[in-house]
Design a protein around this motif. Structure first.
Motif, mmCIF file in Angstrom:
data_model
loop_
_atom_site.group_PDB
_atom_site.id
_atom_site.type_symbol
_atom_site.label_atom_id
_atom_site.label_comp_id
_atom_site.label_asym_id
_atom_site.label_seq_id
_atom_site.Cartn_x
_atom_site.Cartn_y
_atom_site.Cartn_z
ATOM 1 N N ARG A 1 -4.981 4.018 -10.237
ATOM 2 C CA ARG A 1 -3.865 3.842 -11.171
ATOM 3 C C ARG A 1 -2.630 3.394 -10.410
ATOM 4 O O ARG A 1 -2.495 3.642 -9.208
ATOM 5 N N GLN A 2 -1.753 2.744 -11.152
ATOM 6 C CA GLN A 2 -0.491 2.295 -10.562
ATOM 7 C C GLN A 2 0.636 2.539 -11.546
ATOM 8 O O GLN A 2 0.654 1.952 -12.641
ATOM 9 N N LYS B 1 5.436 2.144 -8.018
ATOM 10 C CA LYS B 1 4.635 2.877 -7.031
ATOM 11 C C LYS B 1 3.416 2.050 -6.625
ATOM 12 O O LYS B 1 3.025 1.111 -7.305
ATOM 13 N N GLU B 2 2.816 2.454 -5.527
ATOM 14 C CA GLU B 2 1.610 1.779 -5.071
ATOM 15 C C GLU B 2 0.394 2.245 -5.881
ATOM 16 O O GLU B 2 0.396 3.339 -6.448
ATOM 17 N N ARG B 3 -0.604 1.414 -5.895
ATOM 18 C CA ARG B 3 -1.847 1.783 -6.564
ATOM 19 C C ARG B 3 -2.489 2.934 -5.791
ATOM 20 O O ARG B 3 -2.553 2.909 -4.561
ATOM 21 N N GLU B 4 -2.973 3.940 -6.524
ATOM 22 C CA GLU B 4 -3.559 5.106 -5.871
ATOM 23 C C GLU B 4 -4.916 5.451 -6.456
ATOM 24 O O GLU B 4 -5.188 5.214 -7.635
ATOM 25 N N PHE B 5 -5.730 6.058 -5.624
ATOM 26 C CA PHE B 5 -7.059 6.474 -6.020
ATOM 27 C C PHE B 5 -6.998 7.635 -7.014
ATOM 28 O O PHE B 5 -6.168 8.541 -6.871
ATOM 29 N N VAL B 6 -7.895 7.612 -8.006
ATOM 30 C CA VAL B 6 -7.963 8.685 -8.992
ATOM 31 C C VAL B 6 -9.312 9.404 -8.923
ATOM 32 O O VAL B 6 -9.384 10.618 -8.758
ATOM 33 N N ALA B 7 -10.396 8.646 -9.080
ATOM 34 C CA ALA B 7 -11.723 9.260 -9.114
ATOM 35 C C ALA B 7 -12.772 8.215 -8.771
ATOM 36 O O ALA B 7 -12.543 7.016 -8.945
ATOM 37 N N GLU C 1 -13.244 4.209 -2.666
ATOM 38 C CA GLU C 1 -11.964 4.903 -2.770
ATOM 39 C C GLU C 1 -10.841 4.154 -2.053
ATOM 40 O O GLU C 1 -9.761 4.710 -1.861
ATOM 41 N N THR C 2 -11.099 2.941 -1.677
ATOM 42 C CA THR C 2 -10.104 2.146 -0.963
ATOM 43 C C THR C 2 -9.822 0.845 -1.703
ATOM 44 O O THR C 2 -10.550 0.452 -2.613
ATOM 45 N N SER C 3 -8.766 0.175 -1.268
ATOM 46 C CA SER C 3 -8.421 -1.122 -1.850
ATOM 47 C C SER C 3 -9.414 -2.212 -1.454
ATOM 48 O O SER C 3 -9.344 -3.323 -1.967
#
Length: 127
Positions: free
Chosen positions: A42-43, A47-53, A110-112
């Motif tokens: 999510r972003q 903010k930067e895009r972050e891992f959720v699940a 879990e990474t970009s």
């Protein structure tokens, strides 16, 4: 190539639930018996895009960001190549564009660096 299409976003109030869905299609999907590792990022604005699940190729392993553990649940249907994110007890800070991603390699989901990304779906939680 893999195409990912998210759905299910919307506007909810604090404490309510929402279920996001992501459908994967394409030649790589149909050739892979065990399916893809899939996940959600999510972003939020500014903010930067972050891992959720994330969920592994066969669905046997899952992982969550600490901030959503116990409230969000990721599930996968390998017969349909879909992944869902059930989000309960939503908070205003969960407001963001949610992106589905996929990769044949569970180690990068879990990474970009994951290979495939959807266009995103907006989730807005009002206070």
């Amino acid at each position: 190539q893999v195409q990912l299409v998210e759905s299910g976003g919307g506007l909810v109030q604090t404490g309510e639930s929402l279920r996001l869905s992501c459908a994967a299609s394409g030649r790589t999907v149909t050739r892979t018996l065990r399916g893809l590792a899939m996940g959600w990022f999510r972003q939020a604005p500014g903010k930067e895009r972050e891992f959720v699940a994330a969920i592994s190729n066969g669905g046997e392993s899952t992982d969550y960001a600490d901030s959503v553990k116990g409230r969000f649940t990721i599930t996968k249907d390998n017969t349909k190549n879909t992944v869902d994110l059930q989000m309960n007890s939503l908070k205003p800070e969960n407001t963001a564009v949610y992106y589905c991603n996929a990769d044949l390699d569970w180690q990068v989901i879990e990474t970009s660096r994951a290979a495939y990304w959807g266009q995103g779906t907006q989730v807005t939680v009002s206070s």
